[in-house]
Design a protein around this motif. Structure first.
Motif, mmCIF file in Angstrom:
data_model
loop_
_atom_site.group_PDB
_atom_site.id
_atom_site.type_symbol
_atom_site.label_atom_id
_atom_site.label_comp_id
_atom_site.label_asym_id
_atom_site.label_seq_id
_atom_site.Cartn_x
_atom_site.Cartn_y
_atom_site.Cartn_z
ATOM 1 N N GLN A 1 0.999 -1.169 0.009
ATOM 2 C CA GLN A 1 -0.135 -0.094 0.132
ATOM 3 C C GLN A 1 0.715 1.231 0.012
ATOM 4 O OE1 GLN A 1 -2.392 0.616 3.548
ATOM 5 N NE2 GLN A 1 -3.486 2.360 2.770
ATOM 6 N N MET A 2 1.916 1.342 0.727
ATOM 7 C CA MET A 2 2.823 2.279 0.940
ATOM 8 C C MET A 2 3.616 2.661 -0.518
ATOM 9 S SD MET A 2 4.014 4.702 3.144
ATOM 10 C CE MET A 2 4.304 4.184 4.870
ATOM 11 N N GLY A 3 4.014 1.554 -1.060
ATOM 12 C CA GLY A 3 4.586 1.706 -2.517
ATOM 13 C C GLY A 3 3.564 2.023 -3.434
ATOM 14 N N ARG A 4 1.979 1.596 -3.420
ATOM 15 C CA ARG A 4 1.343 2.233 -4.216
ATOM 16 C C ARG A 4 1.094 3.670 -4.246
ATOM 17 N NH1 ARG A 4 -3.864 2.133 -3.620
ATOM 18 N NH2 ARG A 4 -3.666 0.645 -1.852
ATOM 19 N N VAL A 5 0.881 4.029 -2.858
ATOM 20 C CA VAL A 5 0.600 5.331 -2.594
ATOM 21 C C VAL A 5 1.765 6.289 -2.941
ATOM 22 C CG1 VAL A 5 0.237 7.024 -0.697
ATOM 23 C CG2 VAL A 5 -1.139 4.922 -1.148
ATOM 24 N N LEU A 6 2.961 5.859 -2.866
ATOM 25 C CA LEU A 6 4.238 6.858 -3.240
ATOM 26 C C LEU A 6 4.382 6.700 -4.625
ATOM 27 C CD1 LEU A 6 6.419 8.191 -1.778
ATOM 28 C CD2 LEU A 6 7.746 5.802 -1.789
ATOM 29 N N GLY A 7 3.969 5.742 -5.064
ATOM 30 C CA GLY A 7 4.053 5.500 -6.752
ATOM 31 C C GLY A 7 3.203 6.530 -7.247
ATOM 32 N N ARG A 8 1.941 7.120 -6.814
ATOM 33 C CA ARG A 8 1.034 7.956 -7.409
ATOM 34 C C ARG A 8 1.316 9.527 -6.986
ATOM 35 N NH1 ARG A 8 -3.698 6.120 -4.724
ATOM 36 N NH2 ARG A 8 -3.497 7.563 -3.057
ATOM 37 N N VAL A 9 2.158 9.613 -5.718
ATOM 38 C CA VAL A 9 2.435 10.820 -5.207
ATOM 39 C C VAL A 9 3.880 11.581 -5.757
ATOM 40 C CG1 VAL A 9 2.590 12.459 -3.180
ATOM 41 C CG2 VAL A 9 0.742 10.593 -3.443
ATOM 42 N N ALA A 10 4.640 10.362 -5.648
ATOM 43 C CA ALA A 10 6.123 10.914 -5.694
ATOM 44 C C ALA A 10 6.391 11.589 -7.148
ATOM 45 C CB ALA A 10 6.952 9.695 -5.682
ATOM 46 N N PRO A 11 5.953 11.160 -8.258
ATOM 47 C CA PRO A 11 6.153 12.229 -9.344
ATOM 48 C C PRO A 11 5.697 13.390 -9.180
ATOM 49 C CG PRO A 11 5.003 10.063 -9.914
ATOM 50 C CD PRO A 11 4.977 10.197 -8.451
ATOM 51 N N SER A 12 4.594 13.974 -8.630
ATOM 52 C CA SER A 12 4.490 15.270 -8.442
ATOM 53 C C SER A 12 5.421 15.976 -7.596
ATOM 54 C CB SER A 12 3.048 15.741 -8.134
ATOM 55 O OG SER A 12 2.676 14.876 -6.840
ATOM 56 N N MET A 13 5.584 15.165 -6.514
ATOM 57 C CA MET A 13 6.926 15.967 -5.641
ATOM 58 C C MET A 13 8.294 16.015 -6.396
ATOM 59 S SD MET A 13 5.987 13.107 -2.235
ATOM 60 C CE MET A 13 7.708 13.485 -1.648
ATOM 61 N N LEU A 14 8.369 15.147 -7.284
ATOM 62 C CA LEU A 14 9.757 15.093 -7.930
ATOM 63 C C LEU A 14 9.674 16.329 -8.847
ATOM 64 C CD1 LEU A 14 12.406 14.040 -8.982
ATOM 65 C CD2 LEU A 14 11.317 12.672 -10.738
ATOM 66 N N LEU A 15 8.411 16.584 -9.779
ATOM 67 C CA LEU A 15 8.473 17.544 -10.740
ATOM 68 C C LEU A 15 8.624 19.060 -9.894
ATOM 69 C CD1 LEU A 15 6.113 16.240 -13.013
ATOM 70 C CD2 LEU A 15 8.487 16.688 -13.300
ATOM 71 N N THR A 16 7.816 19.054 -8.645
ATOM 72 C CA THR A 16 7.713 20.337 -8.123
ATOM 73 C C THR A 16 9.095 20.619 -7.482
ATOM 74 O OG1 THR A 16 5.338 19.930 -7.342
ATOM 75 C CG2 THR A 16 6.723 21.398 -5.942
ATOM 76 N N SER A 17 9.853 19.593 -6.676
ATOM 77 C CA SER A 17 11.189 20.143 -6.374
ATOM 78 C C SER A 17 12.095 20.523 -7.446
ATOM 79 C CB SER A 17 11.564 18.650 -5.601
ATOM 80 O OG SER A 17 10.994 18.447 -4.666
ATOM 81 N N ILE A 18 12.092 19.616 -8.661
ATOM 82 C CA ILE A 18 13.192 20.073 -9.628
ATOM 83 C C ILE A 18 12.672 21.610 -10.188
ATOM 84 C CG2 ILE A 18 13.560 19.575 -12.154
ATOM 85 C CD1 ILE A 18 13.524 16.500 -11.407
ATOM 86 N N SER A 19 11.374 21.946 -10.571
ATOM 87 C CA SER A 19 11.044 23.300 -10.892
ATOM 88 C C SER A 19 11.521 24.192 -9.868
ATOM 89 C CB SER A 19 9.699 23.083 -11.322
ATOM 90 O OG SER A 19 8.964 23.087 -10.151
ATOM 91 N N GLU A 20 11.345 24.073 -8.563
ATOM 92 C CA GLU A 20 11.752 24.820 -7.714
ATOM 93 C C GLU A 20 13.098 25.183 -7.633
ATOM 94 O OE1 GLU A 20 9.813 24.342 -4.073
ATOM 95 O OE2 GLU A 20 7.727 24.783 -4.885
ATOM 96 N N SER A 21 13.879 23.974 -7.544
ATOM 97 C CA SER A 21 15.305 23.982 -7.342
ATOM 98 C C SER A 21 16.043 24.870 -8.711
ATOM 99 C CB SER A 21 15.942 22.621 -7.435
ATOM 100 O OG SER A 21 15.782 22.045 -6.130
#
Length: 98
Positions: free
Chosen positions: A19-39
């Motif tokens: 369940q944690m892997g499935r939720v992380l797979g759904r949420v992590a891409p948006s976290m990655l894109l946000t962090s990259i764009s802000e950096s």
């Protein structure tokens, strides 16, 4: 990430790890894109000739990058341990007590 995990219902026969892997797979891409764009935005601020603004921008870019790394490593591990504690119906402060 926390809200997505709290709102998600475990599927039939699904372990907490899955369940944690499935939720992380759904949420992590948006976290990655946000962090990259802000950096990148702060790193571009490092091109300014003013030393104070340049230093702030470079430190902020680095801080956001490390924040993302800590969120997908340490925070996920601590969130898993807390979810495990909740499943076992243990107290918040005294997690050794039932």
């Amino acid at each position: 990430l926390v809200q997505a995990l709290q709102r998600d219902k475990a599927r039939c026969g699904e372990t907490l790890e899955d369940q944690m892997g499935r939720v992380l797979g759904r949420v992590a891409p948006s976290m990655l894109l946000t962090s990259i764009s802000e950096s990148v935005a702060f790193a571009l601020g490092g091109l300014t000739p003013m030393p104070a603004v340049r230093n702030f921008s470079l430190y902020a870019a680095l801080a956001i990058f490390f924040d993302f790394l800590l969120q997908v490593t340490c925070f996920v591990a601590l969130l898993f341990l807390d979810s495990k504690r909740q499943q076992n119906k243990r107290l918040d402060v005294f997690c050794c007590v039932n």
